[in-house]
Scaffold this active site. Structure first.
Site, PDB file in Angstrom:
ATOM      1  N   PRO A   1     -19.089 -17.457 -24.438  1.00 30.41           N
ATOM      2  CA  PRO A   1     -19.375 -18.666 -23.653  1.00 30.41           C
ATOM      3  C   PRO A   1     -19.717 -18.307 -22.206  1.00 30.41           C
ATOM      4  CG  PRO A   1     -17.226 -18.799 -24.747  1.00 30.41           C
ATOM      5  CD  PRO A   1     -17.708 -17.395 -24.893  1.00 30.41           C
ATOM      6  N   GLU A   2     -20.811 -18.858 -21.720  1.00 33.71           N
ATOM      7  CA  GLU A   2     -21.177 -18.675 -20.319  1.00 33.71           C
ATOM      8  C   GLU A   2     -20.928 -20.004 -19.600  1.00 33.71           C
ATOM      9  OE1 GLU A   2     -24.987 -16.647 -19.874  1.00 33.71           O
ATOM     10  OE2 GLU A   2     -24.726 -15.669 -21.803  1.00 33.71           O
TER      11      GLU A   2
ATOM     12  N   LYS B   1     -16.386 -19.160 -15.269  1.00 37.29           N
ATOM     13  CA  LYS B   1     -16.123 -19.336 -16.700  1.00 37.29           C
ATOM     14  C   LYS B   1     -14.654 -19.670 -16.961  1.00 37.29           C
ATOM     15  CE  LYS B   1     -19.492 -15.726 -17.549  1.00 37.29           C
ATOM     16  NZ  LYS B   1     -19.702 -14.415 -18.170  1.00 37.29           N
TER      17      LYS B   1
ATOM     18  N   ARG C   1     -26.359  -3.265 -22.616  1.00 30.76           N
ATOM     19  CA  ARG C   1     -26.587  -4.624 -23.111  1.00 30.76           C
ATOM     20  C   ARG C   1     -28.055  -4.806 -23.469  1.00 30.76           C
ATOM     21  NH1 ARG C   1     -23.564  -8.905 -22.035  1.00 30.76           N
ATOM     22  NH2 ARG C   1     -21.461  -8.570 -21.277  1.00 30.76           N
TER      23      ARG C   1
END
Ligand SMILES: [Zn+2]
Length: 286
Positions: free
Chosen positions: A2-3, A58, A276
């Site tokens: 979740p961002e 967050k 990434r």
């Protein structure tokens, strides 16, 4: 993972259900998260009323009327869901459809008519109790940069933070001490919208590019919140609804597809940078 948009949507759906409600009971189902949930600490919220719920980066912060605050980070797969006390209702509720695996439940907060449950498959999230007087000195919150939608996140601030850095711009916009809340997905989308290659160093951007990038961050975050966040693998809001922003992805997981930009002959490429995935158009982000 979740961002910011997904955490904001979670905060909003929690607020709808539990704001001004009194906690009847707290049950630790499984304390093992990134940091263990501590029974002696969390129990002080029993019989207390939820005064407000906020989001910072967050993190979700739940404020109680005894000056306790519960700080929540959803980690990779953390989510909340509600169950009613009536089991029949439970069977037809969203949670079956969404395949919540109940063995990954960690914490149950009981209210008068329903329970709120924190579930986390990969256990990277955490739930901590802090005192209101320690909020401003809290380690996790202290190091956070500006909120992307705030006025503090402006051209002067952003330029100062990135223009002398010999670091890839994608890493800079994912650096939580510069701008808080962006993760890998939205960082890739933001750079595509800005026509900036993810690997270019911050110091190479001119003022015009910095302005475009700043605007793109605000636009993407705003649009993602409006769409209810993005549902990838595990994210559902606490009412069990999916986000739909993933339908707007232009580069994330679009490897090999043609660029969506009008008249751009480019192809979306995936590469690995700083461990990434980066996704970018070979033509308009070169
Ligand atoms: Zn392109």
């Amino acid at each position: 993972m979740p961002e910011l948009p997904e955490v904001e949507i979670t905060k909003r759906s929690l607020s709808k259900q539990i704001l001004l409600k009194k906690v009847k009971n707290v049950t630790i189902i499984n304390p093992k998260l990134r940091y263990n949930i501590r029974n002696e600490k969390i129990h002080s919220i029993k019989d207390k009323i939820i005064k407000k719920i906020k989001r910072r980066s967050k993190y979700i912060l739940i404020f109680f009327n005894n000056n306790d605050i519960i700080l929540i980070h959803l980690g990779m797969t953390g989510r909340f869901y509600f169950t009613t006390k009536n089991l029949k209702q439970l069977d037809t509720s969203f949670y079956n459809k969404n395949n919540i695996i109940r063995k990954h439940d960690h914490l149950k907060i009981s209210f008068n008519k329903f329970d709120l449950i924190y579930n986390d498959i990969r256990k990277f999230g955490y739930i901590k109790k802090i005192k209101k007087k320690n909020l401003l000195t809290n380690k996790q919150l202290l190091c956070l940069g500006s909120e992307p939608l705030s006025n503090k996140f402006n051209f002067e601030y952003f330029k100062k933070k990135i223009s002398n850095r010999h670091v890839a711009i994608k890493n800079l916009i994912m650096n939580q001490s510069i701008v808080s809340g962006l993760g890998n997905i939205y960082a890739n989308e933001v750079l595509y919208l800005s026509k900036i290659k993810p690997t270019v160093n911050g110091c190479r951007l001119d003022d015009k590019q910095i302005k475009i990038l700043l605007r793109s961050i605000k636009t993407i975050i705003k649009n993602a919140i409006s769409a209810g966040g993005s549902t990838i693998n595990n994210y559902y809001n606490s009412e069990g609804k999916m986000g739909s922003y993933q339908e707007n992805f232009k580069v994330y997981n679009k490897e090999g597809k043609s660029c969506k930009r009008k008249k751009c002959p480019g192809i979306i490429k995936r590469a690995v940078h700083s461990g990434r995935s980066i996704f970018f158009c070979t033509h308009c982000q070169s």
